[in-house]
Each structure stands twice: as structure tokens, then as C-alpha cells.
Design a protein around this motif. Structure first.
Motif, mmCIF file in Angstrom:
data_model
loop_
_atom_site.group_PDB
_atom_site.id
_atom_site.type_symbol
_atom_site.label_atom_id
_atom_site.label_comp_id
_atom_site.label_asym_id
_atom_site.label_seq_id
_atom_site.Cartn_x
_atom_site.Cartn_y
_atom_site.Cartn_z
ATOM 1 N N SER A 227 0.881 -1.392 -0.055
ATOM 2 C CA SER A 227 -0.157 0.128 0.063
ATOM 3 C C SER A 227 0.893 1.297 -0.100
ATOM 4 N N THR A 228 1.873 1.277 0.672
ATOM 5 C CA THR A 228 2.821 2.237 0.748
ATOM 6 C C THR A 228 3.864 2.348 -0.373
ATOM 7 N N ASN A 261 -0.070 -4.592 3.762
ATOM 8 C CA ASN A 261 0.617 -3.698 4.319
ATOM 9 C C ASN A 261 1.782 -3.984 4.967
ATOM 10 N N HIS A 317 -0.575 1.965 4.471
ATOM 11 C CA HIS A 317 -0.339 1.403 6.058
ATOM 12 C C HIS A 317 0.960 0.868 6.109
#
Lengths: 323, 323
Positions: A227-228, A261, A317
Motif C-alpha cells: 500500500s505504501t 501492508n 499503511h
């Protein structure tokens, strides 16, 4: 000083490749081939933040320090040329006991085993006594001029791929956290579960393959979590992305949240035009299409997760280490 | 993350030279010129060991971290191509107060001022929160293939030279140590005395000159002190050396002991055949002959100090930082 001589003698046993002068002078010397660019990356590992002395076997700390740097090279499609290690250690970690070698020896065992496996000579570094254990690893790699895989090349319509499986490192870390602090040995039955966290495999061969076949439009390595890292790729490319949760190659034993995540899987995340034909696996590692690149739209989230019950924004996240 | 963006934006303002891709991707990319080798060095600076937060202005800590790496390039005769910074900092050093900017901002002021003066772009690095302030600096330089100044090239009969003056950094440090801990400002009248310690000048131009004129047979930089570093040069070259104490360019205000054993002067120590004609100064910095290289003899000290009352062995009494 004794450690320095030990590192120098151990490092000298490996093939030097493009390294013309290794440990022992003011600098190491590297002779790139004609038409090559050099890729350089540094990664800081700090006790209590990137590893825990009471959780991680020293071999794993050494392996992971080097793996982080090698994974950055893989993400550019570069072949490893040389590694440099700046090491700050409390004196107690440099002293052997009657029963076992010094922590630093086992750290070097782990680091040099991965260096040998990835044909990366240890060409230099620095050494200091420090109240806190810190290791900064520097990797130098080589890539044909203008052919490096960048974060900035993804275009709307491109498809999104990952190597291997996701969430295994986070699942392994969760298992590691359950153990009694200071437990001396990893039991056999836990080794497979912990391996993705303790001994991640940088995807050097896969990055080289992508450069050689000119198929990828953008790439990075999954160090902070999908996600990051996907948000980083979108930001650098000026695009958005959709991830199809049903397509995600979730590591056996990992949850969807860990796959989305969890950090430190060190798989490659890359994009390729929809017309490109990607194989099912590269150098023995599965390649999975997980989504696609879309145009960026002001006021809309960069990354959208498609599920069975519709779509939702996927906020970063990412991995916050042990903080 | 805010710091990272700040570093990226400040670093982006400088000319990039051979750096084709700077901060923001998995690696930086460097395009060496045809016929060049790359020199790489790393130097770890740890709070309490290489600097003290209660003694050193943050600008000096940044300057000194970069100067150590640049000095290693100078010792090889390499031109700076790129710097990388791995920085681990306690959160309090990253926060500005109403009255003054954050410690890290002033650290960057010092580092980037020297980077600009030496035309060294900051091309990447890593950033982490850490209970202890640590900075690992990586320098990449370029030197014509096969022309780098090595420690191993000194031969018996060669003459021994240094740039600049010796002992100034140790004298400055002694003065710094006398101040009340935490004293906020260096008074004007102390600036000149402290400068060799707080803001040493790496001898990049002098190293480049020596490579261009092919005069030096060996070189290193005086980071640990003459007695220690000359012993290193002798060991790597398989020779011995005589130093004439009457010839030593002792820095005004420094003692002979500080000139012999004080570290961090970052002057160049080099050898040249007796037939070579060295100028009195190179790029404005004096060049002084201080002794000569002799054959190594088993059972004899590597370095001998010639004084008015005969000769004696000069044992390595190098800089041990703040330990």
C-alpha cells in the motif's frame, strides 16, 4: 582493529569482479564496463528499530542488512558490483565467549553468505565502537546506460505485477514476536514460517531479466509494504492504480492485511504495457498480475482496492519497523 | 518524511554533474566518463565518539562528516561525483523551536555548504529515527583509470611530503574541550583556533594536481594522525620511513606531539621519487618535505623520528576520537 583485519581477510576470499581495489586503501576502486551506469543505494539498520538483538539471530541481521541494499539494486535492474559496510557496535558484540563466536562473526556469516550467493564482493566500509548497534550498507550496481527500471515510468493502461508472494515477512515477524525474548535458537518447525522475515531473497535475477527483455515500464521493491510502495510509484509516475484483491498472491499463512501492508517482503512491484507478454515465472519465481495503472485524478485516492463487494481507497499503511 | 522532502528539495538545487538520477528512486544513477574508475568510501560518525552534541555546532558536525569522505577521495586523487548520507537521529534533533531551526537543518547547512564548495551533489541516502545520532557518509569519486594514488606505491628512496600544517585540529579540539559544556556560541576570538578542528578543508585540488602531474608514488589522508597513518602507508607499501622533526610544518599554536599524533587534520601525506620536482605550494596550500622512505627491516620500527638529539622510533599514537 582485529575485527577489521578479520573482515578484510574474509572479504578477500571472494571474487572481485569489477572491483579493482578492495579493503585497505582510502577508497575502493571500481572499474565499470563501457556503456554502464552505476546504481548506488544506502540502507541504515539500527538495533531496536530495524532489528532486535533479542529477537533476530545475528546471521539474520547480517543477511537482512545486505538484502535491503541488494533489493534496491534489483528494483533498478542492476547487477551487484560491490557492497560497503559501515558498522558501529558495542564492544560486547565483538567478543567471543568460550561457547560461541562473537555476535559480529555470526553477523558477518549471514552477510557474507548472501554476498557470495549474489556474487557481491565486500569492497570496503568503516568500523567504530558505538553504544548502539548500527549497520549502514551501501550497494553499488551496474546497469546498461539508460536502461535502469525507474519508479517514474508507469503510464495509464499499464498492468501491475509482483514477483513471489506477499505478506510472508509480516507473518514471520508476527510469529517471531510471540517467542520469549532472548530465546537462543529457532526451532526447526518454525524455520519455514520465519524464513521470509529472517532471510528474504532479493530478486536480482528477476530485475536483470526485466531489463534484458525491456518489458517493464516502472519498478520498485516492496520494502515498506504494497500500500505504501505503490503510492510511491504512483506519485513518482504521476498516475493512479487499481489493485484487485482476488489476484493478490498472499503468502501461505499470511493475512490479506499483511499482504497489503506488511513490509520487508522485498518482492518486486513493476508495471508493463498491456501488450507485453510476461511469463508465469522468471528464474523460478512466480509473476502475478495484481492490477492496473489508471490516470491520476485530483481529489481521488492514488490507489484503489477492488474487492468482491466493490472498491475502496487503499491508504498507505506501511511498515513502521519496531517503532 | 518531512525531513526527507526537505533534504530532497535542498539537494535538488545543486548541479548534478555525473549524477543522472538523484534522490527519489530505489537507487541513484551515476554515469562515469569513458576511461574513468570510480572511488568509493564510507565514513561513520557517531555522537559521543566522532562528535559531541554538547561541544560541536551542528554545522560543524555536517561539515566534518562530509569532509572525512571528501578527504578520502582527495587521498586517491579523485574528483567528487556524488555523496550519500545515511542519517539516524533522535526525534528532538529534527524539531525546530520558536527561537532556532532544528539541529538537523543546521547539520544540513554545514554539510551542503561544503558539498556546494566542493561541487559534490547529494544524490541519496537513508533516514531513520534512532536513539543515538549517527551519520554515515558515502562518497563516490572518479579518477582516470589506473591513475589513483594508492597507499601501496611508496619505494625506498622516495621523499615524504605533507600538505598544509599539522596539529591544528588537535589544538582546536583541546581548546573546544576547555569550554563549558553546552555553551551556545563560539566567540569570535576562538573561531580561528577552532577552525582546523570544526571546519577542516579536504585537499581535493591538491590530490587532483598530484594525479594530473603523475608525481606521487603513494598517498593517504591524515585522519588518524601522522604517526598512525604513516605506519599504515609503510605497512601497505612494505617499507619504512624517517621523519625529520625539524622539518614538520607544525600548525601555529599546536605542539610537536599534536602534529605527530593529533588526528583529523585531513592533510595529504604523500611520497614522490627524489627526482620529482614538487612545487612549494599546490592550489594555495604549502607542500613540505618532512622525511624519506627507507627499506623495511625485520625487527626495526616502521617509522623513525629524527630529532636534534638523535633518532627514536615513532610508535603509532593515533587519534582515538572521544573514547
Amino acid at each position: 582493529m582485529a575485527i577489521l583485519e578479520k573482515i578484510r581477510s574474509r572479504a578477500a576470499r571472494s571474487a572481485m569482479g569489477s572491483v579493482r581495489l578492495g579493503i585497505g586503501d582510502d577508497c575502493a576502486l571500481i572499474g565499470p564496463k563501457t556503456g554502464e551506469e552505476l546504481a548506488v543505494t544506502t540502507d541504515l539498520s539500527i538495533a531496536g528499530r530495524h532489528f532486535r538483538l533479542d529477537w533476530h539471530p545475528p546471521e539474520s541481521v547480517g543477511h537482512r542488512a545486505l538484502a535491503r541494499g541488494l533489493s534496491d539494486l534489483a528494483a533498478m535492474g542492476a547487477r551487484p558490483v560491490a557492497a560497503f559496510l559501515s558498522l558501529g557496535l558495542p564492544r560486547r558484540l565483538t567478543v567471543a565467549s568460550a561457547r560461541r563466536p562473537a555476535w559480529v562473526e555470526r553477523f558477518l556469516d549471514g552477510l557474507l553468505a548472501l554476498a557470495a550467493a549474489s556474487k557481491t564482493p565486500l569492497a570496503g566500509g568503516d568500523l567504530a565502537e558505538s553504544p548502539l548497534a548500527v549497520a549502514d550498507i551501501v550497494l553499488v550496481g551496474a546497469v546498461p546506460r539508460g536502461r535502469a527500471l525507474l519508479r517514474s515510468g508507469a503510464r495509464p493502461g499499464d498492468l501491475l505485477y509482483v514477483t513471489g508472494a506477499l505478506g510472508g515477512a509480516a507473518a514471520g515477524l508476527a510469529e517471531l514476536a510471540k517467542r520469549r525474548p532472548g530465546s537462543p535458537r529457532i526451532p526447526k518447525k518454525l524455520e519455514a514460517v520465519l524464513a521470509p522475515h529472517l532471510y528474504p531473497q532479493p530478486r536480482i535475477a528477476q530485475g536483470l531479466w526485466l531489463v534484458r527483455h525491456k518489458l517493464a515500464s516502472a519498478a520498485l521493491d516492496l520494502s515498506d509494504g504494497l500500500s505504501t510502495d505503490l503510492a510511491h510509484l504512483c506519485a513518482e509516475s504521476g498516475v493512479a492504480a487499481e489493485v484487485d484483491s482476488a489476484l493478490l498472491p498472499v503468502h501461505p499463512g499470511a493475512t490479506l492485511a499483511q499482504a497489503l501492508n506488511g513490509g520487508e517482503d522485498y518482492e518486486l512491484l513493476f508495471t508493463a504495457p498491456a501488450t507485453a507478454h510476461l511469463p508465469r515465472s522468471i528464474a523460478g519465481v512466480p509473476i502475478t498480475r495484481i492490477g492496473r495503472i489508471t490516470p491520476a485524478r485530483a481529489g481521488h485516492p492514488a490507489v484503489t482496492l477492488l474487492g468482491t463487494r466493490g472498491s475502496k481507497p487503499l491508504a498507505p499503511h506501511g511498515w513502521e519497523h519496531f517503532s
